[in-house]
Design an enzyme around this catalytic site. Sequence first.
Site, PDB file in Angstrom:
ATOM      1  N   GLU A 188      -7.161  -1.968  -1.072  1.00 58.06           N
ATOM      2  CA  GLU A 188      -8.304  -1.606  -0.249  1.00 58.06           C
ATOM      3  C   GLU A 188      -9.572  -1.742  -1.089  1.00 58.06           C
ATOM      4  O   GLU A 188      -9.774  -1.000  -2.039  1.00 58.06           O
ATOM      5  CB  GLU A 188      -8.137  -0.170   0.246  1.00 58.06           C
ATOM      6  CG  GLU A 188      -6.853   0.070   1.024  1.00 58.06           C
ATOM      7  CD  GLU A 188      -5.796   0.788   0.198  1.00 58.06           C
ATOM      8  OE1 GLU A 188      -5.069   0.095  -0.557  1.00 58.06           O
ATOM      9  OE2 GLU A 188      -5.685   2.008   0.290  1.00 58.06           O
TER      10      GLU A 188
ATOM     11  N   CYS B 195      -3.698   0.241  -2.763  1.00 58.41           N
ATOM     12  CA  CYS B 195      -2.894  -0.972  -2.815  1.00 58.41           C
ATOM     13  C   CYS B 195      -3.826  -2.161  -2.964  1.00 58.41           C
ATOM     14  O   CYS B 195      -3.777  -2.896  -3.930  1.00 58.41           O
ATOM     15  CB  CYS B 195      -2.088  -1.159  -1.540  1.00 58.41           C
ATOM     16  SG  CYS B 195      -0.969   0.197  -1.221  1.00 58.41           S
TER      17      CYS B 195
END
Lengths: 322, 799
Positions: free
Chosen positions: B441, B439
């Site tokens: 990270e 997402c």
Amino acid sequence: MKLLQENRISYNTDENYAMIFNIERFSTEDGPGIRTTVFFKGCPLKCPWCHNPESIDRNPQLVWYSVRCIATMDCIKACKENALQLTPEGMYIDRIKCTACGDCVEACPSGALELIGEYKSVEEIFDEVMRDNSFYKNSEGGVTFGGGEPLLQYYPLTRLAMMFKEAGVHTALDTTAFTAKKILNMVLPYIDLVLLDLKQMDPELHIKYTGVPNKTILENAKYISQVHKKKIWVRTPVIPGYTDQDENIEAVAKFIKENLPTCERYDLLAFNNTCKDKYDRLGIKFELADTPLMRRGRMQQLLDLAVRKGIPTTYWTGTVRD
Amino acid sequence: MSKESATVRIWKPSEKLPPRIKKLRDEYFSFYDRDYFRNEVRAYTTGMPGDPVWSPHNWGVVPELFPFMKGMFDALRALAEEVKVPDDFWKHTIAYRRGLFFKIVLEKYLPVKILEQELIVGSYFNTALSKVLRPDEQKEWYKREFRWYKKLEFLNDVGIGNTGAIPGHIIPNYPKVLKMGMKGIVEYIESEIEKETDKEKIEFLQSMILSLESAKMLSERYSWEARKLAQEEKDPQRKEELEEIARITAKVPWEPAETFWEALQSIWITHMLVMAAESYPGAGLSHGRFDQYMYPYYKKDIEEGRITKEFARELLMAYWIKHNYVYDYQGRVGQNQGINSGFGQLMTLSGKGPNGEDMTNELTWLIFDVIEDMNLLEPKPNIRVHKNTPEPVLKRITSMVTKTQGSPFLINFDEQAIKGLLWQGMPEEEVWDYAPVGCLENTFQGKDRSGTVDVNINLLKAIELTLFNGRDIRTGKRIGLKTGDPRKFKTFEEFKQAFVKQLKYIIDKLLELAMEADAIRAKFEPIPYLSAIVDGCIEKRKDVTAGGPVYNFITVEGIGLANTADSLTAAKKLVFEEKKISMDELLYHIQNNFEGREGEKIRQILINKAPKYGNDNDEADAMARFVSQLWTKYVFTKKSPTTGRRFRGGYLSWNYWIAYAPAVSATPDGRRRGTFLANAIGPIDGMAKKGPTAEALSVGKLGLETAPNGDSHTMNFSPAMLRDEEHVEKMANFLRTYNEKGGTALQINIIDADTLREAQKHPEDYQNLLVRITGYNAYFVMLGKEMQDEIIARESHKL
Ligand code: SF4
């Protein structure tokens, strides 16, 4: 119609404190960029369509939110004036007895009572507005003084405007222009943009609806543009039956074309009735409660009229019917 | 001339999709109609009795699977097709066996399918591969794995958190495959073998070669298939295409790619085989800066007239659709499983270069169009915005957000993200080239496994344990430390110290399990195929699961930050400072879940008379900062002993803010048991009352560099706020300032509650409505009712 009621025209002369009813951050409808609007309480006009009815009275006002009330009665116990009574219809506030001391607000666990309007020091206002300075910088936004009529409190207003100017923050003044020239002379040097409300061009209707003549307003408008050479955005609230006549919009446009060389844009703001609850809470009758929204097509028509009268930068906004 | 629209126009695929693309897109969505092809899980076993083909530790962070864990484990084992392995198979190391097993499966077992009209091929990749363990190894594996799993279930049940050793969540070095071809990598490995003397290490290196040869083998099978189809094909244009596909698949990924089409095909096969090798569908397996490394191929083809822009667009679209087939993994259970739509093969776009310059290119712009036209979940774009992002790019991003309810991508903020990576100790000269996985990270491309979803700690549980002297009040069990009866605490400082001890204690408990999962995986489940395309593994002779990559971390994601901070603020202010509520009263009403009139009164005081995080209130924000710094710095002092991977913090919090709601007692922020926690770094729903600028500044005050993984922040805006060009520009400038002052990543929802309610009532009319959950999108109508209600509530809170 009686003009200029005493209490509505008196000025706040304490330059360190302003009577404010809201500081709204991320305000995107009051001038260019991302702004914070400081709402001054008190207004010399009395427009029946006002969507900030809490802005008219220059004194703090107590309001009660039924949805938040959990009926602990703490407020009633706290009130020294005996001004509160919880009735089956809701909280009855005796507005004659109420001194707006705020004890009940403090006592209420659930935030159901709120005192609208408080004196805030100019430093406090300045600091709060400056929190979003980085947003103003990137978006060419800034601070807007709105209300109410900020010019009624021109002492603290001037100080604030000076402070922001010095800090390099763009300043906008949202005004009815119902004021004295000497006040304009005092404030305008620190203002970058004037958001000027021209509501009704017919002198008779203007007095009838707002309680004041528009002669002063129109003269001041010219003065702001021609003598002070301030950038202006003119705004007209388009209110069904009050200001939505073809002639009115045409007359505003014509006035702008002929008299306001510094006017950059003209906004038509469609009537909205979402303020109904606010009137109820303040115990004021909203005469336009049942007035329907403007039609989309009609807004477009009025816009076209203004454009044809020579103001190409006309826009309309607001909630409408199809 | 501006207008305000009352209804939201839902994002849909473009009307102007090329017919081929429309067909392929529709075909993907017709799961039940494609009897000729479903990419469902295919399990393969060595036939060894007890052979596990599925690891609980791969799924330890998906608690909603726990009730089915045993069932899945057994079902896949029972369904598994037996693969014939050579006689000397068992003599080799596990790594070698896995490489060889992979090769046999790809050569002889995994079917090959080219769909009609396809341009990019490679279809079956969802697998459950044998762990290829010998009986003695199996014994240890079973013992450790299930002992571990039991402990995990406990920590999850009491609401402390969850953990696992999760595959995916990595960016393989795809550009290397494009440039050198797998052949080049094999040659390099061979030269390393010559230098190596250790037998086990030689086998490890050989296992990588076997794996890369598997990819070659499979790609060649596609080539034969294409050639066969070409011979049967009547349509001359399609025939030509199939011949080209046959040529390309015979060449890449083994040889370096030379054209745009070859490059796309090369990455697709390489990418899908990572999923096959890890037996893990898509989640977080990410592309990195796709628009950067693909640009030379695009540019050259356009300049030399090999392809038109239109055909490049069509190729990209064909490539896009392939990624969505990961969802076939759960095709049959998907519809009613609640959250299920977040596999997140992340594609990074735009962003800055080594000197702070903007890297947006022609291909980036083309991809923007593809994203907008396709209306698909995968691949999931993440757009990097930075100080020098040009105005037109920022405006394009903002207007896309506007047209699509905010759903098509995440926005990552370079300056904030890079601060964290520097704090984490990454070299200054490399940080500009980071890219997120999953997402948001943040990791490095092609050489970094940071286990970005491996540990999820529920911070709020420490508040319950502080209030009740280490006890979980639902079960009455002492699961935390004895830090004393808070009624005896004289100062807030004592209360705070008790909280610090409880929090560190539950972190320790959870990290112990994370370390064990890491150790089991490192010992038994090497992935030689992935190791071959992640830098560091070859040189270190260490698998990607065992600390082989150049950079290695295990990320701990924090849950319930705002509730934890606001609980501390309320206790400080109302109990210890103003003494409006006594500790005794507080405990009593928390135990009673704020039931009754008196309970509700206390709850209202807690909510209304103490400041809340998210309003740019310095007192509340300082508390949130304290909590955030406390736990993130603490985990950063820990390492997983077997692999040496260091723990680092972040805020993703997936759907745990819902999952753990019943597991935490009522809390002093005024929350009842069962009410959802705050999402990631966001304020508590409805508590941020000063608008988006104040919220962004609150987030900025957390000092998020100590959570270098990256931090999920979802903001909601009403469609009216973005109704015209002027307002889109205001929004663009809001984003620019967020980059200076806010967090590392933002996802924006632009939708109104009314539209969502309509969608709930008439799902058939809103099939395309995508909403943001936390770092990922989901089709609103496919979410469970509970989740839908939560999203509607969230929208209604918006200013
Ligand atoms: S504001 Fe003061 S006087 Fe007015 S109702 Fe409340 S407690 Fe009574």
